[in-house]
Motif scaffolding. Structure first.
Motif, PDB file in Angstrom:
ATOM      1  N   GLU A  17      -2.467 -11.433  10.205  1.00 19.63           N
ATOM      2  CA  GLU A  17      -3.501 -11.485  11.238  1.00 19.63           C
ATOM      3  C   GLU A  17      -3.108 -10.746  12.512  1.00 19.63           C
ATOM      4  O   GLU A  17      -3.963 -10.412  13.333  1.00 19.63           O
ATOM      5  N   ASN A  18      -1.823 -10.452  12.688  1.00 17.95           N
ATOM      6  CA  ASN A  18      -1.360  -9.707  13.866  1.00 17.95           C
ATOM      7  C   ASN A  18      -1.319  -8.203  13.627  1.00 17.95           C
ATOM      8  O   ASN A  18      -0.945  -7.448  14.512  1.00 17.95           O
ATOM      9  N   GLY A  19      -1.646  -7.781  12.430  1.00 11.10           N
ATOM     10  CA  GLY A  19      -1.637  -6.365  12.093  1.00 11.10           C
ATOM     11  C   GLY A  19      -0.287  -5.860  11.610  1.00 11.10           C
ATOM     12  O   GLY A  19      -0.080  -4.662  11.492  1.00 11.10           O
ATOM     13  N   THR A  20       0.631  -6.770  11.314  1.00 11.34           N
ATOM     14  CA  THR A  20       1.953  -6.412  10.823  1.00 11.34           C
ATOM     15  C   THR A  20       1.943  -6.373   9.299  1.00 11.34           C
ATOM     16  O   THR A  20       1.369  -7.251   8.664  1.00 11.34           O
ATOM     17  N   ILE A  21       2.582  -5.373   8.744  1.00 11.05           N
ATOM     18  CA  ILE A  21       2.691  -5.291   7.290  1.00 11.05           C
ATOM     19  C   ILE A  21       3.651  -6.377   6.827  1.00 11.05           C
ATOM     20  O   ILE A  21       4.817  -6.384   7.197  1.00 11.05           O
ATOM     21  N   GLU A  22       3.125  -7.296   6.025  1.00 14.54           N
ATOM     22  CA  GLU A  22       3.925  -8.415   5.532  1.00 14.54           C
ATOM     23  C   GLU A  22       4.613  -8.081   4.212  1.00 14.54           C
ATOM     24  O   GLU A  22       5.725  -8.504   3.959  1.00 14.54           O
ATOM     25  N   HIS A  23       3.922  -7.326   3.365  1.00 18.11           N
ATOM     26  CA  HIS A  23       4.482  -7.001   2.060  1.00 18.11           C
ATOM     27  C   HIS A  23       3.856  -5.707   1.549  1.00 18.11           C
ATOM     28  O   HIS A  23       2.694  -5.417   1.833  1.00 18.11           O
ATOM     29  N   VAL A  24       4.635  -4.948   0.799  1.00 20.32           N
ATOM     30  CA  VAL A  24       4.150  -3.711   0.179  1.00 20.32           C
ATOM     31  C   VAL A  24       4.217  -3.893  -1.331  1.00 20.32           C
ATOM     32  O   VAL A  24       5.266  -4.212  -1.880  1.00 20.32           O
ATOM     33  N   PHE A  25       3.086  -3.712  -1.983  1.00 21.31           N
ATOM     34  CA  PHE A  25       3.012  -3.780  -3.438  1.00 21.31           C
ATOM     35  C   PHE A  25       2.987  -2.343  -3.949  1.00 21.31           C
ATOM     36  O   PHE A  25       2.059  -1.605  -3.663  1.00 21.31           O
ATOM     37  N   ASN A  26       4.020  -1.949  -4.694  1.00 19.46           N
ATOM     38  CA  ASN A  26       4.040  -0.571  -5.159  1.00 19.46           C
ATOM     39  C   ASN A  26       4.343  -0.437  -6.646  1.00 19.46           C
ATOM     40  O   ASN A  26       4.348   0.658  -7.162  1.00 19.46           O
TER      41      ASN A  26
END
Length: 45
Positions: A17-26
């Motif tokens: 909700e703060n606009g921070t990337i929490e996780h990257v699914f690749n």
């Protein structure tokens, strides 16, 4: 013709909700992407 082809790269980002990337699914297939995301939520805690 001497060209190197690396293929498609599919990447999804989970943004909090703060606009921070929490996780990257690749590493996923489009057919099972929803399962990968749900597994992440179920195992995150």
């Amino acid at each position: 013709m001497g060209k190197i082809y690396d293929g498609l790269h599919r990447i999804s980002f989970l943004i909090d909700e703060n606009g921070t990337i929490e996780h990257v699914f690749n590493k996923f297939k489009t057919k099972t992407h929803h399962e990968v995301v749900l597994d992440y939520f179920n195992n995150a805690e």
